[in-house]
Design an enzyme around this catalytic site. Structure first.
Site, PDB file in Angstrom:
ATOM      1  N   HIS A 220       9.169 -36.518 -32.028  1.00  0.00           N
ATOM      2  CA  HIS A 220       9.513 -35.148 -32.387  1.00  0.00           C
ATOM      3  C   HIS A 220       8.741 -34.244 -31.430  1.00  0.00           C
ATOM      4  O   HIS A 220       7.709 -34.661 -30.875  1.00  0.00           O
ATOM      5  CB  HIS A 220       9.120 -34.850 -33.835  1.00  0.00           C
ATOM      6  CG  HIS A 220       9.916 -35.647 -34.832  1.00  0.00           C
ATOM      7  ND1 HIS A 220       9.390 -36.669 -35.578  1.00  0.00           N
ATOM      8  CD2 HIS A 220      11.225 -35.564 -35.172  1.00  0.00           C
ATOM      9  CE1 HIS A 220      10.327 -37.185 -36.351  1.00  0.00           C
ATOM     10  NE2 HIS A 220      11.463 -36.535 -36.123  1.00  0.00           N
TER      11      HIS A 220
ATOM     12  N   ASP B 160       5.269 -34.204 -32.406  1.00  0.00           N
ATOM     13  CA  ASP B 160       4.541 -35.462 -32.166  1.00  0.00           C
ATOM     14  C   ASP B 160       3.993 -35.426 -30.738  1.00  0.00           C
ATOM     15  O   ASP B 160       2.886 -35.906 -30.468  1.00  0.00           O
ATOM     16  CB  ASP B 160       5.460 -36.697 -32.260  1.00  0.00           C
ATOM     17  CG  ASP B 160       6.037 -36.921 -33.650  1.00  0.00           C
ATOM     18  OD1 ASP B 160       5.297 -36.721 -34.630  1.00  0.00           O
ATOM     19  OD2 ASP B 160       7.219 -37.306 -33.739  1.00  0.00           O
TER      20      ASP B 160
END
Ligand code: XUL
Ligand code: MN
Length: 345
Positions: free
Chosen positions: A51, A54
């Site tokens: 993501h 992330d």
């Protein structure tokens, strides 16, 4: 003896999760990103999916140039570890700006937030060296249908995808359909919907799909058929293999955990259609059971890969000639038993 398989494997940092659910807190302490990266290497995986947050934690508090700087630093860490970034996905379901959806929010300012964040994710993808932007349309739907127009929502989705496609001439959008959760009803619930929406964009060739086994099961569909359908249009650019015990909350169980025969059929169609031959990865979107102790924390990932590779062998050793004879004779009872005994054997 099984022939060597060409498959390469992937998971995301969120797949080493801490066990929280809507009814209770975490059951394992959070691990650092470096720990997760070295775990990925140790388990013999090749790629990681991200993501946007992330890749760059606390992304909304950082300037665009700071975000890109951190993305470049991450790229160096991945290169040093010999790990590829498989995709980037904007996390459009956490922010106060996405409470009522992202691209289909009723609030224009919130829609703009979603588009800006998606364009930034494309810039992160470029820095990380991947051309795949995954779009799980988490909150593009409704809790009650009277709150939005379905027709207008499709227009808004196409407008948003068009802006992404125009932003970068190389990016490919891999839309990950899911019929429900967190929403009551999602606007793009199946692969058929993905391909229909893709056909309306400014560049349908760069708009395709990611299939997750559990999401197909939640839609009452067979994951292997969904894979075949997407691949018949050349549109399957990633998979999230896992398992799901019927129409419940999204379970993200280890691959093959609930229905080994369905897992066999998923591997069979992936192999039959040449998945992975153009660089696609086999990703597992699986989570440890909440009960899992720290010392067994990675087993769900290792086991999913082991099961996948065992099923590759099962596909390679399946007696296709005998299957064809039974099909020609319309003896599907014997074909059924042949599959069962092959999987048991
Ligand atoms: C949600 C889900 C996500 C996506 C990535 O059900 O599967 O983890 O795969 O955003
Ligand atoms: Mn997924």
């Amino acid at each position: 003896m099984a022939k060597k398989s060409h498959f390469r494997f992937c998971f995301g940092p969120w797949n080493i999760s801490e066990g929280a659910d809507p009814y209770g807190p975490t059951t394992r302490p959070a691990q650092s990103f470096d720990w997760k990266l070295s775990a990925l290497k140790k388990l013999g995986f090749d790629a990681m999916m991200f993501h946007d947050d992330d890749a760059v934690p606390d992304i909304d508090s950082k300037s665009h140039s700071q975000v890109l700087k951190e993305a470049r630093q991450l790229r160096r860490r991945l290169d040093d570890a010999g790990v590829v970034a498989e995709m980037v996905a904007p996390r459009l379901w956490f922010s106060p700006n996405t409470i009522d959806g992202a691209y289909t929010s009723n609030d224009r300012k919130c829609r703009q937030y979603a588009i800006d964040r998606s364009l930034q994710s494309i810039d992160i993808a470029r820095e990380l060296g991947t051309d795949i932007l995954v779009l799980w349309l988490a909150r593009e739907g409704t809790y009650l249908r009277e709150s939005k127009s379905g027709l207008r929502s499709v227009e808004l989705l196409v407008e948003a995808f068009d802006k992404m496609l125009a932003h970068d001439k190389k990016i490919r959008l891999a839309i990950e359909p899911k019929p429900n959760e967190p929403m009551d009803h999602a606007y793009v619930p199946t692969i058929g919907h993905v391909l229909a929406v893709a056909s309306q964009t400014r560049d349908p060739k760069r708009t395709g799909a990611l299939i997750e086994s559990a999401h197909c099961i939640l839609a009452g569909l067979d994951p292997a058929d969904e894979i075949d359908f997407a691949m018949s249009f050349g549109k399957l650019w990633s998979v999230h293999l896992n398992d799901q015990n019927g129409l419940k909350y999204d379970q993200d169980k280890p691959f093959g955990s609930t229905n080994l025969r369905s897992a066999f059929n998923q591997v069979r169609v992936l192999m039959r259609n040449g998945y992975g031959r153009n660089g696609e990865f086999v990703c597992f979107d699986v989570h440890p059971f909440r009960t899992t102790k720290v010392e067994h924390w990675l087993a769900h990932l290792d086991n999913s890969r082991r099961t996948f590779l065992r099923l590759v062998e099962k596909v390679q050793t399946f007696d296709e000639k005998q299957a064809q004879r039974l099909i020609a004779d319309r003896d599907y009872q014997a074909l059924d038993q042949m599959v069962i005994e092959h999987l048991l054997g």
